[in-house]
Design a protein around this motif. Sequence first.
Motif, PDB file in Angstrom:
ATOM      1  N   ALA A  52       0.841  -1.209   0.000  1.00  0.00           N
ATOM      2  CA  ALA A  52       0.000   0.000   0.000  1.00  0.00           C
ATOM      3  C   ALA A  52       0.872   1.255   0.000  1.00  0.00           C
ATOM      4  N   GLN A  53       1.989   1.220   0.742  1.00  0.00           N
ATOM      5  CA  GLN A  53       2.904   2.365   0.743  1.00  0.00           C
ATOM      6  C   GLN A  53       3.528   2.553  -0.640  1.00  0.00           C
ATOM      7  N   LYS A  54       3.849   1.461  -1.277  1.00  0.00           N
ATOM      8  CA  LYS A  54       4.417   1.517  -2.629  1.00  0.00           C
ATOM      9  C   LYS A  54       3.401   2.130  -3.598  1.00  0.00           C
ATOM     10  N   GLU A  55       2.137   1.718  -3.459  1.00  0.00           N
ATOM     11  CA  GLU A  55       1.065   2.298  -4.283  1.00  0.00           C
ATOM     12  C   GLU A  55       0.979   3.804  -4.096  1.00  0.00           C
ATOM     13  N   PRO A  57      -5.592   2.820  -5.072  1.00  0.00           N
ATOM     14  CA  PRO A  57      -5.318   2.232  -3.746  1.00  0.00           C
ATOM     15  C   PRO A  57      -5.868   0.823  -3.555  1.00  0.00           C
ATOM     16  N   ALA A  58      -5.568  -0.083  -4.428  1.00  0.00           N
ATOM     17  CA  ALA A  58      -6.075  -1.453  -4.313  1.00  0.00           C
ATOM     18  C   ALA A  58      -5.540  -2.138  -3.058  1.00  0.00           C
ATOM     19  N   HIS A  59      -4.253  -2.022  -2.793  1.00  0.00           N
ATOM     20  CA  HIS A  59      -3.680  -2.661  -1.601  1.00  0.00           C
ATOM     21  C   HIS A  59      -4.092  -1.928  -0.325  1.00  0.00           C
ATOM     22  N   ALA A  60      -4.314  -0.634  -0.420  1.00  0.00           N
ATOM     23  CA  ALA A  60      -4.807   0.106   0.750  1.00  0.00           C
ATOM     24  C   ALA A  60      -6.207  -0.395   1.111  1.00  0.00           C
ATOM     25  N   PHE A  79      -7.337  -2.228   4.492  1.00  0.00           N
ATOM     26  CA  PHE A  79      -8.521  -1.816   5.243  1.00  0.00           C
ATOM     27  C   PHE A  79      -9.376  -3.039   5.576  1.00  0.00           C
ATOM     28  N   ARG A  80      -9.633  -3.890   4.602  1.00  0.00           N
ATOM     29  CA  ARG A  80     -10.460  -5.083   4.830  1.00  0.00           C
ATOM     30  C   ARG A  80      -9.796  -6.022   5.845  1.00  0.00           C
ATOM     31  N   TYR A  81      -8.493  -6.168   5.745  1.00  0.00           N
ATOM     32  CA  TYR A  81      -7.780  -7.032   6.681  1.00  0.00           C
ATOM     33  C   TYR A  81      -7.874  -6.472   8.108  1.00  0.00           C
ATOM     34  N   LEU A  82      -7.701  -5.156   8.244  1.00  0.00           N
ATOM     35  CA  LEU A  82      -7.833  -4.531   9.561  1.00  0.00           C
ATOM     36  C   LEU A  82      -9.251  -4.694  10.095  1.00  0.00           C
ATOM     37  N   ARG A  83     -10.237  -4.515   9.222  1.00  0.00           N
ATOM     38  CA  ARG A  83     -11.644  -4.666   9.619  1.00  0.00           C
ATOM     39  C   ARG A  83     -11.901  -6.080  10.131  1.00  0.00           C
ATOM     40  N   ASP A  84     -11.395  -7.073   9.413  1.00  0.00           N
ATOM     41  CA  ASP A  84     -11.586  -8.463   9.829  1.00  0.00           C
ATOM     42  C   ASP A  84     -10.876  -8.753  11.146  1.00  0.00           C
ATOM     43  N   THR A  85      -9.693  -8.188  11.313  1.00  0.00           N
ATOM     44  CA  THR A  85      -8.935  -8.388  12.545  1.00  0.00           C
ATOM     45  C   THR A  85      -9.666  -7.794  13.744  1.00  0.00           C
ATOM     46  N   LEU A  86     -10.164  -6.573  13.590  1.00  0.00           N
ATOM     47  CA  LEU A  86     -10.900  -5.941  14.678  1.00  0.00           C
ATOM     48  C   LEU A  86     -12.226  -6.654  14.955  1.00  0.00           C
TER      49      LEU A  86
END
Length: 169
Positions: free
Chosen positions: A141-144, A151-154, A158-165
């Motif tokens: 995401a930083q590279k993007e 922002p595909a990786h961003a 976001f989805r990964y963070l949402r699932d983790t929380l």
Amino acid sequence: MNDYYDDEEHLGPSKTQRKREMHALQELGRQLTELKESQLASIELPEEVLTAVREMQRIRQNEAKRRHLQFIGKLMRNVDGERVAADIDAIKSAGTLSVQRQHLIEQWRDRLLSDNDALSEFISQYPEVDIQHLRQLVRLAQKEQSQQKAPAHARKLFRYLRDTLAARD
């Protein structure tokens, strides 16, 4: 003799107006005391105000509560009351839980992309996270961002963070 009355407009707000403002700040403080800890954390407040609001939850006697609310109102003088009122309204509006969670996720995503220390902080708060996958998502995401790509990786981050929380709840 008439000069005294001509200068009245330069004296500032009347005593009644100042009292109204103080009661409004005290009311904001009362509303803060009714919020949950997670909701309170989403409002940017000075530490002394947060401490006083948390202290209010321990007080049981009515007169002590009244005095403490006055104290909170006094502390609120150093805070942007309109912004705090807007934050409280946003929290109390319908669907605030999902909106609040989304903001938290966005804040984490933005911090992870801009602050190198945020990754270790996130890992310490959410030890169940897949560290390698998280680092990879952050790096991509930083590279993007640096290449000004879509922002595909961003979004994946976001989805990964949402699932983790969500897994924690």
